[in-house]
Design a protein around this motif. Sequence first.
Motif, PDB file in Angstrom:
ATOM      1  N   GLU A 171      19.798  38.552  42.991  1.00  0.00           N
ATOM      2  CA  GLU A 171      18.617  37.909  43.109  1.00  0.00           C
ATOM      3  C   GLU A 171      18.082  37.138  42.378  1.00  0.00           C
ATOM      4  N   VAL A 172      18.485  37.278  41.081  1.00  0.00           N
ATOM      5  CA  VAL A 172      17.782  36.033  40.074  1.00  0.00           C
ATOM      6  C   VAL A 172      18.395  34.799  40.395  1.00  0.00           C
ATOM      7  N   ALA A 173      19.645  34.539  40.661  1.00  0.00           N
ATOM      8  CA  ALA A 173      20.510  33.661  41.087  1.00  0.00           C
ATOM      9  C   ALA A 173      19.714  32.838  42.369  1.00  0.00           C
ATOM     10  N   ALA A 174      19.748  33.732  43.278  1.00  0.00           N
ATOM     11  CA  ALA A 174      19.275  33.255  44.487  1.00  0.00           C
ATOM     12  C   ALA A 174      17.565  32.423  44.032  1.00  0.00           C
ATOM     13  N   ALA A 175      17.076  33.129  43.524  1.00  0.00           N
ATOM     14  CA  ALA A 175      15.598  32.605  43.267  1.00  0.00           C
ATOM     15  C   ALA A 175      15.592  31.109  42.410  1.00  0.00           C
ATOM     16  N   SER A 176      16.645  30.813  41.952  1.00  0.00           N
ATOM     17  CA  SER A 176      16.748  29.436  41.293  1.00  0.00           C
ATOM     18  C   SER A 176      17.268  28.611  42.381  1.00  0.00           C
ATOM     19  N   LYS A 177      17.385  28.714  43.608  1.00  0.00           N
ATOM     20  CA  LYS A 177      17.856  28.101  44.663  1.00  0.00           C
ATOM     21  C   LYS A 177      18.980  26.931  44.483  1.00  0.00           C
ATOM     22  N   PRO A 178      20.085  27.464  44.007  1.00  0.00           N
ATOM     23  CA  PRO A 178      20.984  26.484  43.750  1.00  0.00           C
ATOM     24  C   PRO A 178      21.822  26.126  45.165  1.00  0.00           C
ATOM     25  N   ASP A 179      22.916  25.339  45.020  1.00  0.00           N
ATOM     26  CA  ASP A 179      23.484  24.952  46.529  1.00  0.00           C
ATOM     27  C   ASP A 179      24.457  26.167  46.671  1.00  0.00           C
ATOM     28  N   ALA A 180      25.065  27.002  45.721  1.00  0.00           N
ATOM     29  CA  ALA A 180      25.993  27.907  45.991  1.00  0.00           C
ATOM     30  C   ALA A 180      26.057  28.942  44.852  1.00  0.00           C
ATOM     31  N   ILE A 181      26.359  30.184  45.209  1.00  0.00           N
ATOM     32  CA  ILE A 181      26.551  31.334  44.011  1.00  0.00           C
ATOM     33  C   ILE A 181      27.995  31.548  44.044  1.00  0.00           C
ATOM     34  N   LEU A 182      28.537  31.715  42.594  1.00  0.00           N
ATOM     35  CA  LEU A 182      29.902  31.960  42.278  1.00  0.00           C
ATOM     36  C   LEU A 182      30.030  33.255  41.969  1.00  0.00           C
ATOM     37  N   LEU A 183      30.405  34.279  42.527  1.00  0.00           N
ATOM     38  CA  LEU A 183      30.462  35.590  42.267  1.00  0.00           C
ATOM     39  C   LEU A 183      32.030  35.973  41.732  1.00  0.00           C
ATOM     40  N   VAL A 184      32.300  35.910  40.561  1.00  0.00           N
ATOM     41  CA  VAL A 184      33.647  35.828  39.958  1.00  0.00           C
ATOM     42  C   VAL A 184      33.790  37.048  39.122  1.00  0.00           C
ATOM     43  N   ARG A 185      35.043  37.291  38.999  1.00  0.00           N
ATOM     44  CA  ARG A 185      35.817  38.499  38.073  1.00  0.00           C
ATOM     45  C   ARG A 185      36.975  38.313  37.755  1.00  0.00           C
ATOM     46  N   GLY A 186      37.533  38.579  36.699  1.00  0.00           N
ATOM     47  CA  GLY A 186      39.054  38.410  36.418  1.00  0.00           C
ATOM     48  C   GLY A 186      39.828  39.511  36.962  1.00  0.00           C
ATOM     49  N   GLY A 187      41.273  39.466  36.786  1.00  0.00           N
ATOM     50  CA  GLY A 187      42.001  40.424  37.360  1.00  0.00           C
ATOM     51  C   GLY A 187      41.778  42.020  36.784  1.00  0.00           C
ATOM     52  N   GLY A 188      42.378  42.861  37.458  1.00  0.00           N
ATOM     53  CA  GLY A 188      42.204  44.443  37.072  1.00  0.00           C
ATOM     54  C   GLY A 188      42.953  45.269  38.096  1.00  0.00           C
ATOM     55  N   SER A 189      42.829  46.449  37.775  1.00  0.00           N
ATOM     56  CA  SER A 189      43.488  47.482  38.589  1.00  0.00           C
ATOM     57  C   SER A 189      42.475  47.542  39.731  1.00  0.00           C
ATOM     58  N   PHE A 190      42.930  48.480  40.722  1.00  0.00           N
ATOM     59  CA  PHE A 190      42.264  48.724  42.077  1.00  0.00           C
ATOM     60  C   PHE A 190      40.985  49.477  41.358  1.00  0.00           C
ATOM     61  N   GLU A 191      41.085  50.535  40.452  1.00  0.00           N
ATOM     62  CA  GLU A 191      40.257  51.246  39.948  1.00  0.00           C
ATOM     63  C   GLU A 191      39.002  50.137  39.393  1.00  0.00           C
ATOM     64  N   ASP A 192      39.419  49.304  38.550  1.00  0.00           N
ATOM     65  CA  ASP A 192      38.565  48.289  37.860  1.00  0.00           C
ATOM     66  C   ASP A 192      37.666  47.542  38.987  1.00  0.00           C
ATOM     67  N   LEU A 193      38.186  47.110  40.021  1.00  0.00           N
ATOM     68  CA  LEU A 193      37.565  46.261  40.917  1.00  0.00           C
ATOM     69  C   LEU A 193      36.830  47.130  41.945  1.00  0.00           C
ATOM     70  N   MET A 194      36.917  48.238  42.046  1.00  0.00           N
ATOM     71  CA  MET A 194      35.927  49.113  42.912  1.00  0.00           C
ATOM     72  C   MET A 194      34.533  48.766  43.078  1.00  0.00           C
TER      73      MET A 194
END
Length: 452
Positions: free
Chosen positions: A194-217
């Motif tokens: 919500e905060v990122a969208a309010a600044s009206k960028p061209d795109a939002i990058l939602l990123v995270r490094g690797g991990g187990s299946f439970e870590d990414l749940m």
Amino acid sequence: MAGTKEEPLSVTEAVQVAKGQVALIPTLSVMGEVSGFRGPNARSGHCYFEVKDATAAMSTIAWRGVYRDFVETSGTQLRDGLQIQMTGAFDVYQNTGKLSFVAKHITVAGEGLLRQQVAELARKLEREGLMDPARKRRIPAFCSRVCVVTSLSGSVIEDVKRTLRRRNPLVQIDAVGCAVQGKHAPATIIRALEVAAASKPDAILLVRGGGSFEDLMCFNDEQLARAVAACPVPVITGIGHEPDTSICDMVSDRRCSTPTAAAESVAPAMNEIETLINQRGVRLGNAMAAILQADGREVDALGERAARSMEARLSRLTVFVDSLASRRCLTDPMATLEDRARTLDLTEERLHGAIPKSLARSRERVDGDAQRLSVAGRGLLRPYQTSVARYAASLDALSPLKVLGRGYALVRDAEGHILSNASQVEVGDSISVLLDEGELGATVTSTGKAAS
């Protein structure tokens, strides 16, 4: 009696006894690890495997329909090492006497259960259309400003910034921190989006490094997935590594295998941009030259057509003007009046000659018609004249005036009533006497009844 030396059982009978006793065991619910999986059989579709724990194992059979239901509901297949929970009963196979557990229903336990829940959620969101490619928003080929949503304490944010600076330093980078692991992570990611969208960028990058299946749940959370799909700004995901795929990846506008790949997708390298611009410039120049050449040829063709059209029109107008100039009304204006005068004179002469002839013909027609009418009238009246004469003779014979000629008279009182009896008047009344010729006035001097 069975079991005595005198009456030994056959193998078939012994197996039947065991089968009958095993059938008395109630339906069981068993949890364990799959081992030695074989199937599904190419012909029958049945599956054969063992289910074991730390100290024991049992032979297990899953018929074709049971296995098909498991695959459809769990979104996965049975394999060695998978923890499952089964509901079923023991049975003894007649031909070999082997004891097996026949599964009637199978579900995944542990990590498998989580994967099953994720698969069910994915199917639900897919049915709602959140994964439809037509719904996903267009991402600019070159983003001038992007906002990165990730943990600010990890190395991912630095990798993304380093990638963007290396590929294209013109891209402006904003970052919004959030938790990317744990049960509270989905809520913090939703707020960060919500905060990122309010600044009206061209795109939002939602990123995270690797991990187990439970870590990414946390990236398989339903509310987070709906927030990604509803975000007013295009969302690009780079979660985990190449094999990892989360619900957020499925509903995002673009899915990349890693955070670095996500950053590269929004920032083409400067040399690539330069090459692309040069190629576009050459293509634009060639296209413009081709357009100008085509337009030039078209203009020339239109000019030639216009010249030919103008010459033809002028030629037609010249012929028309010449024809007008050669007309008698223009070369000799009085000729028209003279022609009209001669025409009127001729008309007058014809009229004077025609009127007497016309009157004579009309008189002849009238005379003839009058004669025919007279003859026709006499013919029509002749029958009626005969009748009238006959009726006149009858009336004349019956007329009271007819007898006056023989010396009779017609007497009337003062009111004109015909008197037929002396009692109709009194002495002194005035009467009139009509004779055959003339009329007399008289006064009654006496009355008397007529003789009987």
